[in-house]
Design a protein around this motif. Structure first.
Motif, short mmCIF file in Angstrom:
data_model
loop_
_atom_site.label_atom_id
_atom_site.label_comp_id
_atom_site.label_asym_id
_atom_site.label_seq_id
_atom_site.Cartn_x
_atom_site.Cartn_y
_atom_site.Cartn_z
N THR A 171 -7.90 8.21 7.36
CA THR A 171 -9.29 7.12 7.12
C THR A 171 -9.10 5.91 8.07
O THR A 171 -9.60 5.19 7.98
CB THR A 171 -9.77 7.50 6.27
OG1 THR A 171 -8.94 6.95 5.02
CG2 THR A 171 -10.43 8.93 5.69
N ASN A 172 -7.92 5.79 7.93
CA ASN A 172 -7.16 4.62 9.31
C ASN A 172 -5.91 4.93 9.79
O ASN A 172 -5.55 4.60 9.55
CB ASN A 172 -6.83 3.63 6.88
CG ASN A 172 -6.60 2.23 7.83
OD1 ASN A 172 -7.22 1.64 8.51
ND2 ASN A 172 -5.41 1.65 7.11
N PRO A 173 -7.04 4.78 10.70
CA PRO A 173 -5.61 5.36 11.97
C PRO A 173 -5.40 3.94 12.37
O PRO A 173 -4.34 3.83 13.72
CB PRO A 173 -6.81 5.81 12.54
CG PRO A 173 -8.13 5.61 12.65
CD PRO A 173 -8.44 5.41 11.20
N GLU A 174 -6.04 2.41 11.98
CA GLU A 174 -5.57 1.95 12.86
C GLU A 174 -3.77 1.03 11.97
O GLU A 174 -3.39 -0.14 12.89
CB GLU A 174 -6.79 0.45 12.49
CG GLU A 174 -8.42 0.33 13.19
CD GLU A 174 -8.84 1.42 12.38
OE1 GLU A 174 -8.43 1.70 10.76
OE2 GLU A 174 -9.79 2.14 13.35
N ALA A 175 -3.60 1.77 11.26
CA ALA A 175 -2.62 1.41 10.26
C ALA A 175 -1.47 1.55 11.67
O ALA A 175 -0.10 0.87 12.09
CB ALA A 175 -2.34 2.06 9.20
N TYR A 176 -1.80 2.63 12.61
CA TYR A 176 -0.07 2.74 13.21
C TYR A 176 -0.22 1.63 14.17
O TYR A 176 0.59 0.99 14.72
CB TYR A 176 -0.70 3.85 14.41
CG TYR A 176 0.56 4.40 15.12
CD1 TYR A 176 1.63 5.22 15.42
CD2 TYR A 176 0.45 3.77 16.07
CE1 TYR A 176 2.24 5.16 15.77
CE2 TYR A 176 1.60 4.41 17.34
CZ TYR A 176 2.86 4.71 16.74
OH TYR A 176 3.85 4.97 17.96
N GLN A 177 -1.63 0.91 15.08
CA GLN A 177 -0.73 0.09 15.14
C GLN A 177 -0.60 -1.25 14.97
O GLN A 177 -0.05 -2.09 15.52
CB GLN A 177 -2.64 -0.44 16.18
CG GLN A 177 -2.62 0.44 17.15
CD GLN A 177 -2.11 0.37 18.77
OE1 GLN A 177 -1.80 -0.39 18.73
NE2 GLN A 177 -1.93 1.86 19.19
N ARG B 115 -2.88 9.51 3.40
CA ARG B 115 -0.72 9.70 4.07
C ARG B 115 -0.89 7.65 3.46
O ARG B 115 -0.89 7.08 4.53
CB ARG B 115 -0.64 10.33 5.28
CG ARG B 115 -0.52 11.14 5.23
CD ARG B 115 -0.26 12.33 6.67
NE ARG B 115 -0.41 11.49 7.91
CZ ARG B 115 -0.33 11.59 8.72
NH1 ARG B 115 1.24 12.09 8.74
NH2 ARG B 115 -0.61 10.88 10.11
N LYS B 116 0.56 7.61 2.97
CA LYS B 116 1.64 7.11 2.49
C LYS B 116 2.75 6.68 3.01
O LYS B 116 3.63 7.78 2.50
CB LYS B 116 0.83 6.08 1.48
CG LYS B 116 -0.75 5.98 1.00
CD LYS B 116 -1.26 4.61 -0.26
CE LYS B 116 -2.42 4.60 -0.31
NZ LYS B 116 -2.92 5.24 -0.50
N PHE B 117 3.30 5.79 3.43
CA PHE B 117 4.89 5.45 3.36
C PHE B 117 5.20 4.65 4.06
O PHE B 117 4.62 3.49 3.38
CB PHE B 117 4.58 5.59 5.61
CG PHE B 117 4.44 7.24 5.67
CD1 PHE B 117 5.04 7.95 6.56
CD2 PHE B 117 2.94 7.45 6.23
CE1 PHE B 117 4.60 9.54 5.70
CE2 PHE B 117 2.13 8.22 7.08
CZ PHE B 117 3.28 9.75 6.82
N THR B 118 6.57 4.51 2.98
CA THR B 118 7.30 2.80 2.68
C THR B 118 8.17 2.35 3.14
O THR B 118 8.45 3.55 4.87
CB THR B 118 8.00 3.23 1.41
OG1 THR B 118 6.98 3.61 -0.22
CG2 THR B 118 8.47 1.94 1.22
N VAL B 119 7.58 1.30 4.25
CA VAL B 119 8.16 0.71 4.95
C VAL B 119 9.68 -0.43 4.62
O VAL B 119 9.85 -1.27 4.30
CB VAL B 119 7.66 -0.55 5.65
CG1 VAL B 119 8.21 -0.87 6.67
CG2 VAL B 119 6.49 0.01 6.55
N ILE B 120 10.80 0.17 4.52
CA ILE B 120 12.11 -0.23 4.73
C ILE B 120 12.86 -1.12 5.42
O ILE B 120 12.15 -0.71 7.06
CB ILE B 120 12.89 0.19 4.32
CG1 ILE B 120 13.32 1.79 4.83
CG2 ILE B 120 12.32 1.22 2.98
CD1 ILE B 120 14.39 1.98 4.64
N THR B 121 13.87 -1.47 5.79
CA THR B 121 14.45 -1.77 7.40
C THR B 121 15.88 -1.94 6.52
O THR B 121 16.11 -1.59 6.01
CB THR B 121 13.90 -3.67 7.60
OG1 THR B 121 14.91 -4.41 5.91
CG2 THR B 121 12.88 -3.84 7.02
#
Length: 753
Positions: free
Chosen positions: A502-508, A469-475
């Motif tokens: 597979t990359n749960p560290e992305a949340y932190q 899963r990939k999410f775009t970050v905007i402000t």
């Protein structure tokens, strides 16, 4: 007797200069110095001042006002008797006070001049100019390595009293090694380099053939040493310029250090032999600061009189790290840059671990030759911490390294160090280094800070990547980050990682990203607010080219009221950035602004009647400003108040509030009294002015205040160089910067929201 005929410098013992000190004035100089007596106020003269002066054992027994009165018109016998004692009191007009004393009492003021010049060479070194004698020569020669005005005073004295200087300095220049000899050698080399070589040789001949041989060898010109005739401010010759910041003696311990060093690779990838590594360390140990930049700053009598122009060392042009000599450059060129940088960091770490021995402080300067951006990341926190640990010289070296490297990373660190300081000499040096670094890029410091503002990757796109899963970050406009899913839906908070991710560290990572973005936004907003208060300008073209495209600065500048200013820093018109990036004026009409126009952030005190219009307009557009601007508490003077030379009619102020102000940037007038009772508070304004506040019954900073409130009897403006004792008020309040005056009055009267 001659000693030391080997490789070291020759020594001739027993030489003494017995010249008496005399006073030698230039035409009109004494009258000019005495004319400053008219600027020395002392307030109301009391009947007991004569008794106080005749009964005093030292100048510190008198109040500052009494000292001014004594030097100008007090009893001459009492004044002459006290001149040799130290002035321990605060005088803003110290240079005027001392020049008047020298003009009135001449040779009897020698001790005063020597003490004052020795205590603060930049501000008071000019006091030595009329004195011709050995003591003055010794001080003047010792100032040639200074960065500030002391260097100019030293050069002026040596040029003015060349024969006396040569006779006075030769005994030390031919004497035992040490600081005295080094200073004397500097003085004689300077005289020789500026056309006074024959004078030096003649003076040396008077001390005998042994002294003549030593001094002749000392001043013998090296290639490139010759200078154009007669210029006081010409650059010091190369042979002399190598002296001001000599490399420190290295105290290496090769038997243990190589075990702690990482391997150094050559440019071809091979391991550098140990003997070559030791040669490299020896070469890096020659790292030093460059000679002081020319010309020496200052002016003893600008426009033919008045207050001298004085530049202290911290505010003068700062030297960078000197370029590596040919041998060092060749060794560095033969090494792999990444490997050399790692090696340099190892040397730095070892030096810090060993408690930073001064003899090996060259390690800091060496980073300018071998360091990279990772080195700057390692060095910057150390530089920031050293002033608090009283490692002032190391902080100066570290600032010079960051400025010399001059990469974006190095200058970002330099900006952060300056912004994190609360004032003082180290802060001033950082500002000067930034100014010089920005100028090398053709920019102001404000423009440099704009271009170096980090983006956190938002300019190229940021992705929250869990793997599948990939999410775009905007402000948003307030720089709050959000995750946007593949369906375009903005999530209130990022999703927690799932079992298939597979990359749960992305949340932190996202939480750290959000925290870092918040800190950056807060720092940039604070910088823009400081820009408003300091009247820092940008060319209008920078808004479209630099600020608006920036993912962090852009949303901030759109919510600020800007202004176009003339060359006198006066507001021409206020503007806002419209939705399409163009400018709109107070009538919300399109405004055409030249790309070279000076744009600044408007302080509400400058807007006058337009302030309410701007506040209403921003409310209509639902603009939430990043810091208080149009809704900022302000004090605006009426036309009558601007024309007046003082203000009155203020409500009483809490005593404890004034006591807190005196613990900050406000200065009081009662530090010379036993109970530290202050009846006057002062704070500097732009343009060489000071805001002065008279209060009754007074605030003490030496104990408890028993009076709950203070009555403000008067607020007025005065020249910043004055001691503020006069009864007449000469400066109209309209001469004060309206923005900073408003800020000071709001702070004073406790009107902050």
């Amino acid at each position: 007797m001659v000693a030391g005929k080997g490789r070291g410098p020759g020594v001739v013992e027993g030489l003494v200069c017995a010249d008496p000190t005399v006073v030698v004035w230039l035409d009109g100089e004494r009258e000019l110095w005495w004319s400053r007596a008219a600027a020395l106020e002392h307030g109301r003269e009391e009947p007991d001042w004569v008794t106080a002066a005749t009964g005093a054992d030292r100048l510190s027994d008198l109040t500052p006002a009494q000292v001014s009165w004594l030097f100008v018109k007090g009893p001459e016998a009492s004044a002459r008797a006290l001149l040799a004692t130290t002035i321990l009191l605060r005088h803003q007009q110290r240079a005027d006070l001392d020049r008047v004393a020298v003009a009135r009492f001449e040779l009897d003021a020698l001790a005063l001049a020597l003490n004052e010049a020795g205590e603060d060479a930049d501000r008071l070194g000019l006091l030595l100019l009329p004195f011709r004698g050995p003591e003055a020569a010794t001080l003047a020669a010792g100032w040639l390595r200074h960065l500030g005005s002391a260097r100019l005073w030293g050069r002026m004295w040596l040029q003015r009293h060349a024969e006396s200087a040569a006779r006075a300095l030769i005994p030390a220049a031919a004497g035992k090694a040490g600081k005295a000899r080094q200073n004397a050698e500097d003085g004689l080399r300077y005289l020789s380099a500026t056309g006074k070589g024959p004078v030096v040789v003649k003076a040396a001949d008077g001390y005998g053939p042994a002294a003549l041989a030593v001094i002749t060898a000392l001043i013998e010109p090296a290639p490139g040493w010759e200078l154009p005739d007669g210029e006081l401010l010409t650059p010091v010759p190369v042979a002399f310029a190598q002296g001001p910041q000599p490399a420190r003696k290295q105290k290496l311990q090769p038997e243990r250090w190589p075990e702690r060093w990482p391997e150094v690779r050559t440019a071809t990838g091979a391991v550098m032999p140990e003997d070559q590594v030791l040669r490299l360390v020896g070469a890096l140990a020659r790292s030093r600061l460059a000679a002081a930049p020319e010309p020496a700053p200052g002016d003893p009598a600008p426009d033919g009189g008045g207050v001298p122009m004085i530049v202290e060392s911290a505010a003068a042009a700062q030297p960078l790290v000197a370029a590596a000599d040919a041998g060092t450059a060749e060794l560095i060129a033969g090494g792999d840059r990444r490997s050399l940088a790692e090696f340099g960091r190892a040397l730095l770490d070892d030096w810090v671990t060993d408690d930073m021995p001064p003899a090996e402080a060259w390690v800091v300067l060496a980073q300018a030759h071998v360091g990279d951006d990772d080195t700057m990341d390692r060095l910057a926190p150390l530089v920031k911490s050293w002033p608090a640990r009283s490692r002032w010289a190391r902080a100066i070296d570290g600032l010079a390294v960051l400025a010399t490297v001059g990469s974006d990373v190095a200058l970002r660190h330099l900006l952060a160090i300056e912004e994190g300081m609360s004032g003082g000499p180290t802060n001033e040096r950082a500002v000067v280094h930034l100014t010089q670094a920005a100028a090398r890029r053709g920019l102001s410091v404000t423009q440099l800070a704009d271009r170096l503002a980090i983006t956190h990757g938002l300019d190229s796109g940021v992705t929250l990547d869990y793997g599948p899963r990939k999410f775009t970050v905007i402000t948003d406009d307030h720089l709050t980050p959000y995750a946007v899913g593949a369906d375009g839906r903005r999530l209130a908070r990022p999703p927690k990682p799932g079992v298939k991710d597979t990359n749960p560290e992305a949340y932190q990572w996202f939480l750290r990203f959000k925290k870092g973005l918040r800190a950056t936004a807060a720092a940039q907003i604070a910088r823009f607010e400081r820009d408003m208060l300091a009247h820092r300008f940008r060319p209008a073209a920078d808004l479209a080219a630099v600020l608006l495209p920036h993912p962090i600065l852009g949303p901030v500048v759109r919510r600020i009221v800007w202004g176009e200013y003339d060359t006198e820093k006066r507001l021409v018109r206020a503007l806002r950035v419209a939705e399409d990036g163009s400018f709109a004026d107070v009538h919300d009409s399109a405004a055409v602004v030249d790309g070279d126009a000076r744009l600044g952030i408007v302080h509400p005190a400058e807007l006058g009647p337009e302030l309410a219009v701007w506040a209403e307009m921003l409310a209509d557009y639902e603009v939430l400003q990043p810091f208080p601007q149009v809704h900022r508490t302000v004090v605006t003077l009426t036309g009558e108040q601007r024309a007046a030379t003082s203000l009155s009619g203020f409500e009483p102020v809490e005593t404890e509030r004034l006591a807190r102000l005196l613990g900050g940037d406000w200065q009081g007038n009662g530090f010379h009294t036993r109970n530290h009772l202050h009846t006057q508070l002062a704070r500097e304004l732009p343009g060489g002015l000071t805001l002065v506040v008279e209060v009754e019954p007074g605030v003490t900073t030496a104990g408890y205040n028993t009076v709950p409130e203070q009555r403000i009897t008067e607020i007025w403006a005065d020249d910043s160089w004055s001691d503020h004792w006069q009864f007449d008020r000469r400066t109209p309040m309209g001469a004060c910067d309206p923005a900073i005056l408003s800020e000071r009055l709001v702070e004073l009267l406790g009107m902050e929201r």
